[in-house]
Design a protein around this motif. Sequence first.
Motif, short mmCIF file in Angstrom:
data_model
loop_
_atom_site.label_atom_id
_atom_site.label_comp_id
_atom_site.label_asym_id
_atom_site.label_seq_id
_atom_site.Cartn_x
_atom_site.Cartn_y
_atom_site.Cartn_z
N VAL A 163 55.29 16.12 28.40
CA VAL A 163 54.12 16.99 28.61
C VAL A 163 53.04 16.68 27.58
N VAL A 164 53.43 16.63 26.30
CA VAL A 164 52.46 16.40 25.23
C VAL A 164 51.95 14.96 25.28
N GLY A 165 52.84 14.00 25.50
CA GLY A 165 52.42 12.62 25.56
C GLY A 165 51.42 12.36 26.67
N GLY A 166 51.67 12.94 27.85
CA GLY A 166 50.72 12.78 28.95
C GLY A 166 49.36 13.38 28.63
N THR A 167 49.38 14.50 27.91
CA THR A 167 48.12 15.14 27.51
C THR A 167 47.34 14.25 26.55
N ALA B 101 47.19 23.89 27.50
CA ALA B 101 47.20 24.56 26.19
C ALA B 101 47.20 23.54 25.06
N VAL B 102 48.06 22.52 25.18
CA VAL B 102 48.10 21.46 24.17
C VAL B 102 46.78 20.70 24.14
N HIS B 103 46.22 20.43 25.31
CA HIS B 103 44.93 19.75 25.40
C HIS B 103 43.87 20.52 24.61
N ASN B 104 43.82 21.85 24.81
CA ASN B 104 42.82 22.65 24.10
C ASN B 104 43.01 22.59 22.59
N LEU B 105 44.27 22.63 22.14
CA LEU B 105 44.55 22.60 20.71
C LEU B 105 44.16 21.25 20.10
N VAL B 106 44.58 20.16 20.74
CA VAL B 106 44.30 18.84 20.18
C VAL B 106 42.81 18.54 20.25
N GLU B 107 42.16 18.91 21.34
CA GLU B 107 40.72 18.70 21.44
C GLU B 107 39.99 19.48 20.35
N ASN B 108 40.42 20.72 20.10
CA ASN B 108 39.82 21.52 19.04
C ASN B 108 40.02 20.85 17.68
N ALA B 109 41.21 20.27 17.46
CA ALA B 109 41.50 19.60 16.20
C ALA B 109 40.64 18.35 16.04
N LEU B 110 40.48 17.58 17.11
CA LEU B 110 39.66 16.37 17.05
C LEU B 110 38.20 16.70 16.77
#
Length: 396
Positions: A236-240, A274-283
């Motif tokens: 799930v996370v890798g695909g995101t 949810a992971v997409h939102n978190l990682v995008e926010n971090a980037l």
Amino acid sequence: SALYQLSRELSARRTREGLLDSAVTHIRDVFGARAAILRPDAAGRLAVAAGDGELLEAGAHEMGVAQWALDHGQPAGHGTPTLPASIALHLPLVVASGTIGVLSVRGEDMRRFADPEQRQLLQTFANQAAVALERAALAERAERSRVETESERARNALLSSVSHDLRTPLAVITGAATGLRDAAHSMTEETRAEMADTIATEAQRLNRLVGELLDMTRLEAGALTLRREWHSLVDVVGGTLVRLERSFPGRHVALDAPADLPLVPLDDVLMGQAVHNLVENALQACAPDGKVAVALRAVGDALEIEVCDDGPGLAPGEAERVFDKFYRGGAGRDRRGAGLGLTICRGIVEAHGGRIVAGNRDGGGARFLIRLPLPETAPEVDRSMDVEDGVEREAT
């Protein structure tokens, strides 16, 4: 003692129904009489709200006598100057704003209510019930006012977001499209490609903003439906992260995941978002050459997803506010977007029975942690296709 017990019971009740039931129960126990509390409807006609409604049916005109007590704000019925032949006693529930109901009582021996002390005690019980009802009504009114104020604030924030964050990409798209239409013949191929790329980028941004608003509406309406299946968090996370590569080319995101992670039942599309939102926010929070790290691990009876960045971190008191609707962070953070990404992230995690917290990491930068509960039993994972076990995987 009876008044003290009634006052204590009414103070502990929070709903109108609970208040009414407590008052009727105490009056019945103390006076050994059948009791009912009547409340007016929108047209001012009385109806039984709590207690023994049959005592109003025992006499042909008891409801009419109770209505008179409501309309005139005075006692009526047995033992009073008004309609003394009635079989029940009807006391109006009077507060500062007016008469809000009627207490009707009927005992085997109605002569006890002719005793001034007993009558005074019953009247005091009625006054206590009236004050408690008025307090409940004021509390409900205050809660409605609070909800209306919050809704108005949310509407204003939404309008502010629409007027800026949605209109900005529309203006860019319109300008670029108009330029292509009116001056395409005088543009170089490189300029035309650049303007087409601008249109595509801003259209994607607009689509994301509208999607966030729709997702927030679904969350608040309780229309979010989970399609749980057994999934590997690594998948799930890798695909995101692979999908994020298109939006952040050249950026570095390190994924650390042990090989023995158990499967977890979740909605892979929503959790991926949810992971997409978190990682995008971090980037967006760190510099173009900054680093973002994602770690997956099993801790006790939960699976954890940790997203860290080396940006400016969260300001004091911001750890909870970042999950509020339309909140876009303090200085040093990307303020584009509607401020709904983390709110949606929290809604998705909580829909899975999990929890998400925010904070700062040692050495600087922000840290977001998702904890998802693990069931007692899970399917076996086939490790035969794993290429790397227990080493860092990277999506760059």
